[in-house]
Enzyme design. Structure first.
Site, PDB file in Angstrom:
ATOM      1  N   ASP B  25     -20.544  -4.362   9.273  1.00 28.63           N
ATOM      2  CA  ASP B  25     -20.583  -5.332  10.358  1.00 28.63           C
ATOM      3  C   ASP B  25     -21.150  -6.619   9.773  1.00 28.63           C
ATOM      4  O   ASP B  25     -22.343  -6.725   9.526  1.00 28.63           O
ATOM      5  CB  ASP B  25     -21.467  -4.798  11.500  1.00 28.63           C
ATOM      6  CG  ASP B  25     -21.645  -5.806  12.628  1.00 28.63           C
ATOM      7  OD1 ASP B  25     -21.072  -6.910  12.536  1.00 28.63           O
ATOM      8  OD2 ASP B  25     -22.355  -5.487  13.600  1.00 28.63           O
ATOM      9  N   LYS B  87     -21.186 -17.389   9.363  1.00 27.72           N
ATOM     10  CA  LYS B  87     -19.967 -16.896  10.003  1.00 27.72           C
ATOM     11  C   LYS B  87     -19.320 -17.960  10.892  1.00 27.72           C
ATOM     12  O   LYS B  87     -18.119 -17.972  11.073  1.00 27.72           O
ATOM     13  CB  LYS B  87     -20.334 -15.664  10.843  1.00 27.72           C
ATOM     14  CG  LYS B  87     -19.162 -14.858  11.358  1.00 27.72           C
ATOM     15  CD  LYS B  87     -19.677 -13.594  12.014  1.00 27.72           C
ATOM     16  CE  LYS B  87     -18.579 -12.720  12.580  1.00 27.72           C
ATOM     17  NZ  LYS B  87     -19.142 -11.495  13.192  1.00 27.72           N
ATOM     18  N   GLU B 184     -14.386  -6.089  16.229  1.00 29.29           N
ATOM     19  CA  GLU B 184     -15.718  -5.574  16.575  1.00 29.29           C
ATOM     20  C   GLU B 184     -15.743  -4.762  17.872  1.00 29.29           C
ATOM     21  O   GLU B 184     -16.276  -3.651  17.887  1.00 29.29           O
ATOM     22  CB  GLU B 184     -16.731  -6.726  16.595  1.00 29.29           C
ATOM     23  CG  GLU B 184     -17.068  -7.198  15.171  1.00 29.29           C
ATOM     24  CD  GLU B 184     -17.632  -8.601  15.089  1.00 29.29           C
ATOM     25  OE1 GLU B 184     -17.947  -9.182  16.146  1.00 29.29           O
ATOM     26  OE2 GLU B 184     -17.763  -9.122  13.970  1.00 29.29           O
ATOM     27  N   ASP B 206     -18.932  -8.073  24.133  1.00 24.14           N
ATOM     28  CA  ASP B 206     -19.609  -8.195  22.840  1.00 24.14           C
ATOM     29  C   ASP B 206     -20.096  -9.627  22.641  1.00 24.14           C
ATOM     30  O   ASP B 206     -19.313 -10.509  22.283  1.00 24.14           O
ATOM     31  CB  ASP B 206     -18.619  -7.776  21.733  1.00 24.14           C
ATOM     32  CG  ASP B 206     -19.230  -7.861  20.332  1.00 24.14           C
ATOM     33  OD1 ASP B 206     -20.388  -8.310  20.193  1.00 24.14           O
ATOM     34  OD2 ASP B 206     -18.539  -7.468  19.371  1.00 24.14           O
TER      35      ASP B 206
END
Lengths: 186, 620
Positions: B25, B87, B184, B206
């Site tokens: 992850d 990210k 994800e 999420d």
């Protein structure tokens, strides 16, 4: 398994029509649950996740097959695309672009729907949009009943093509409603 | 999960060795690595027993690169060379990045993707991410005691093609063999669904450090089918921190902070946010390097109020996803919460209100994605055990299209199409004698090209001169199981073809990735030559084993000449693999590929036929 050992598998399997690939009779009215479970079974064999640890060429084949199965499922699952596909298999071009002749009453209905959409949009009224979506759903169900008769019983492809064109209009209007909803939310 | 390992058709019947595979992850704030050990998914901790690796990389002037906790600890003293939340920059140009003004970095706006100027030169977000991934690879290899066969890397479902490609490149750079990019929320659904044997419609909400995803899934008898996904690739816990940071400056009336204080205030904002998930109020007492002092108390209600807009912002994609799936909130049987930011009570409250039910928070929102990724990696690597026969059907989050006349977009593949998928569209020339056609590939939902993300431009040349409208140019899109696009164009009359892997728009070509790889090895202690040989040997063993298993299962599909050919190539491969010559092994591998092409096609046909036949027998 069922095929006799030593016999080569059907080399033309990939180019079979979608109904044959999913083992379904070539009809408009289908067993939707059978379609779904066939889809899952075919993907269980073909999907790239099943071949991720295998040689590159097998992974490539798996992607081609999984793509092919997804495409078949997409076309067979929705009544509109299924009807178009059936007509295509019998050599009838629905001719959406160059054949816009519609019965007068449907043209009237279209205009009413369009006006209702414009009004709901201008009034920023999501409930009115929902109401319109409901009457579209009813019209779509009606068209589907008609198609079942035209395609599976009367085998009247010309009439079916006309019904398909009506459904295409309804589908486009449905997209416009969804878009109007999004505009309201943003 | 069951204890017995049974071979599938086409698999070796010998008890094959367990292949080391991990799920990673790669998060905005923290990253994790997990694996399946003795049939149990576990998160792998560092030597100090910590699961979370802060996604922070510090580039020091002496050439040292520090990743994780140590880098995080140094962020306020060396903000410019300490990269956090990288990210957010993946596959992004400078114009796409929010709050640039409150970031301590020196940006370079390279074509397609920003770079950050550090004490070790300009770093692409791909390189920074690769440093994080490398740290996790090293952790995993130390913990598992050997080199990894492959990894599943998770990405936000709403990541576009450029962001996915950037992630895959980062993994490659880190020396990881990517088995799959996995969305994800889908990873979380695997972890949750398998754990609870769930059936029905589920929503996965999420909210991570920098991204928001909502996925609507249908779970039925071992099938995880994503019906729709939506989200915001630039909305996450960081934005809540930023809001609190702005409030801190306003409420305390301090002068505009310098770089170090900026970082200090951001860290304090994050701490306050986290405290407020457990307590009703938090005291913020800080002395800045400017001499200013902050002494404030913030209540949970105040914080909820100042960030309510951000929470509401997540409900817009949520509504869209439900509409795309043709469902209403009451159709949803359960809402799985993922991502550290879902710990905030007002987020949980808003989600509960929207769906009319308490969201499911029984899994650790920080770990559930890595766990799901590990379970999937284990299966993809070939460690399939009885009961591991689930099927994952995922979708593409954003429509893909082409630029047409007037700067408008013609959609070729609509969003939420199940992957892998392929579609083609035909175009024609608009001028007499036109011999080339520009093809511009875009991604997004808007009508105008300028409002969508540009993925690639290429040209189909050599179209024979014809009158306008006579040429038929077929542009084909293929999206693979990682959600990555490749595009080809072909003039149908002559068969002239141009093909492209969609990559160049964000500025990292294959050459550049290769260069970075080389640089990376030069800096690292690893020996590139030795690693290449080891890798080719593993590959030779893997392919040899796969081919022998295939021959054992389906050898009857070959006549004796075909069989002899393959046996000969296998023998060549074995002898090359026992030598030291990397090129020779590569050559033998290629030869094996060619020799088994037709065999592979027949085997695939057989397995499809079996899938069909099995059903027909059952239903008779």
């Amino acid at each position: 398994m069922s095929e006799p050992a030593g016999v080569l598998p059907d080399a033309d399997l990939f180019s079979r029509d979608h109904f044959a690939l999913f083992g379904l009779p070539r009809r408009f009215v289908i067993d939707e649950r059978a379609l779904e479970s066939r889809y899952h079974e075919l993907q269980s064999a073909a999907h790239p996740d099943r071949h991720a640890h295998r040689p590159e060429q097998e992974r490539r084949l798996s992607m081609q097959w999984a793509t092919r199965i997804n495409e078949g499922y997409r076309l067979l699952r929705a009544p509109l695309t299924r009807a178009r596909y059936l007509l295509e298999l019998s050599g009838v071009d629905v001719g959406a672009e160059n054949n816009t002749a519609m019965p007068a009453d449907f043209l009237m209905q279209q205009m009413e729907w369009r006006e209702a959409l414009d009004e709901a949009r201008d009034a920023r009224d999501p409930a009115a949009l929902d109401g319109l979506a409901r009457s579209l759903r009813a019209a779509r169900r009606e068209a589907e009943t008609l198609l079942a008769h035209e395609l599976d019983e009367a085998h009247d492809t010309a009439a079916a093509a006309a019904t398909v064109r009506r459904m295409m209009f309804i589908a486009r209007l449905g997209e416009d409603i969804a878009e109007a909803h999004e505009t309201l939310e943003n | 999960m069951a204890l017995l390992q049974i071979a599938e058709p086409g698999e070796s019947t010998a008890p094959h060795q367990h292949r080391l595979a991990v799920g990673i992850d790669l998060g905005t704030t923290n990253s994790l690595v997990a694996t399946v050990r003795n049939s149990v998914p576990v998160v792998l901790n560092d030597e100090k027993g910590r699961a979370l690796l802060p996604s922070v990389v510090r580039y020091m002037a002496d050439g040292t690169t520090v990743v994780g906790h140590a880098a995080q600890a140094a962020q306020s003293q060396d903000p410019r060379n300490t990269v956090t939340s990288v990210k957010r920059f993946m596959g992004r140009g400078l114009a796409d990045v929010a709050h640039v003004e409150s970031m301590p970095y020196v940006f370079e706006d390279a074509p397609g993707m920003v770079r950050l100027r550090t004490a070790q030169g300009a770093k692409s977000p791909v390189e920074v991410s690769a440093d994080i991934l490398r740290a996790l690879r090293v952790r995993a290899e130390a913990s598992l005691g050997g080199p990894l066969t492959g990894a599943v890397i998770t990405v936000p479902a709403y990541f576009d093609d450029a962001q996915r490609q950037a992630t895959k490149d980062a993994a490659k750079l880190a020396g990881l063999d990517v088995l799959r990019l996995l969305n994800e929320p889908t990873a979380a659904a695997i972890a949750y669904g398998l754990d609870n044997a769930s059936e029905g419609i589920y929503a996965v909400y999420d909210l991570g450090g920098g991204t928001f995803d909502i996925s609507i899934l249908k779970l039925s008898r071992g099938v995880f089918e994503v019906l729709a996904t939506n989200g915001d690739a630039a909305l996450g816990g960081d934005d809540f921190d930023h809001r609190l940071y702005c409030w801190l400056i306003e409420a305390s009336r301090v002068s505009p902070p310098g770089l170090e204080d900026m970082r200090l205030l951001h860290m304090e904002a994050r701490r306050a946010k986290e405290v407020l998930s457990a307590q009703d109020s938090v005291h913020i007492g800080l002395k800045l390097s400017s001499g200013d002092e902050i002494d404030l108390t913030l209540t949970r209600d105040q914080f909820a109020e100042m960030t309510q807009k951000l929470v509401d912002k997540t409900l817009v994609p949520t509504r869209k996803a439900l509409r795309d799936a043709g469902l209403a909130p009451e159709d949803v049987k359960g809402v799985v919460m993922v991502g550290g930011a879902t710990r905030m009570p007002h987020v949980q409250h808003a989600v509960g209100e929207f769906f009319g039910q308490e969201p499911l928070t029984n899994l650790d929102p920080d770990k559930v994605v890595a766990i799901g990724a590990a379970i999937q990696a284990n299966v993809l690597a070939g460690n399939r055990a009885a009961g591991d026969d689930w099927l994952l059907l995922d979708v593409i989050p954003l429509s893909l299209g082409l630029e047409t006349m007037g700067g408008l977009v013609e959609k070729v593949i609509p969003r939420n199409a199940t992957i892998p998928t392929a579609r083609a569209q035909e175009f024609t020339t608009f001028k007499d004698g036109q011999t080339a056609m520009a093809i511009h590939v875009v991604q997004g939902e808007r009508e105008r090209v300028s409002d969508c993300r540009s993925l690639a431009r290429f040209e189909l040349r050599g179209i024979p001169p014809m009158v306008a409208g006579a040429a038929r140019i077929r542009v084909s899109f293929q999206v693979d199981a990682d959600g990555l696009l490749s595009v080809s164009a072909r003039e149908m009359g002559t068969g002239i073809e141009a093909r492209i892997e969609v990559k160049p728009s964000y500025g990292l070509g294959d050459d550049e990735v290769a260069r970075m790889l080389k640089d990376g090895f030069e800096h690292a202690t690893e020996d590139m030559g030795a690693r290449a040989l080891a890798e080719q040997r593993v590959e030779a063993e893997r392919l040899g084993e796969a081919t022998r298993a295939a021959l054992a299962a389906d050898g009857d599909l070959l006549d004796s000449t075909e069989r002899a050919d393959i046996d000969a190539v296998l023998a060549e491969l074995a002898s090359a693999a026992s030598g030291q010559d990397v090129a020779a092994i590569k050559k033998a591998l290629d030869a094996l590929g060619r020799a088994t092409d037709e065999f592979a096609a027949r085997r695939m046909n057989r397995s499809i036929q079996r899938a069909l036949a099995g059903r027909s027998v059952e239903s008779l």
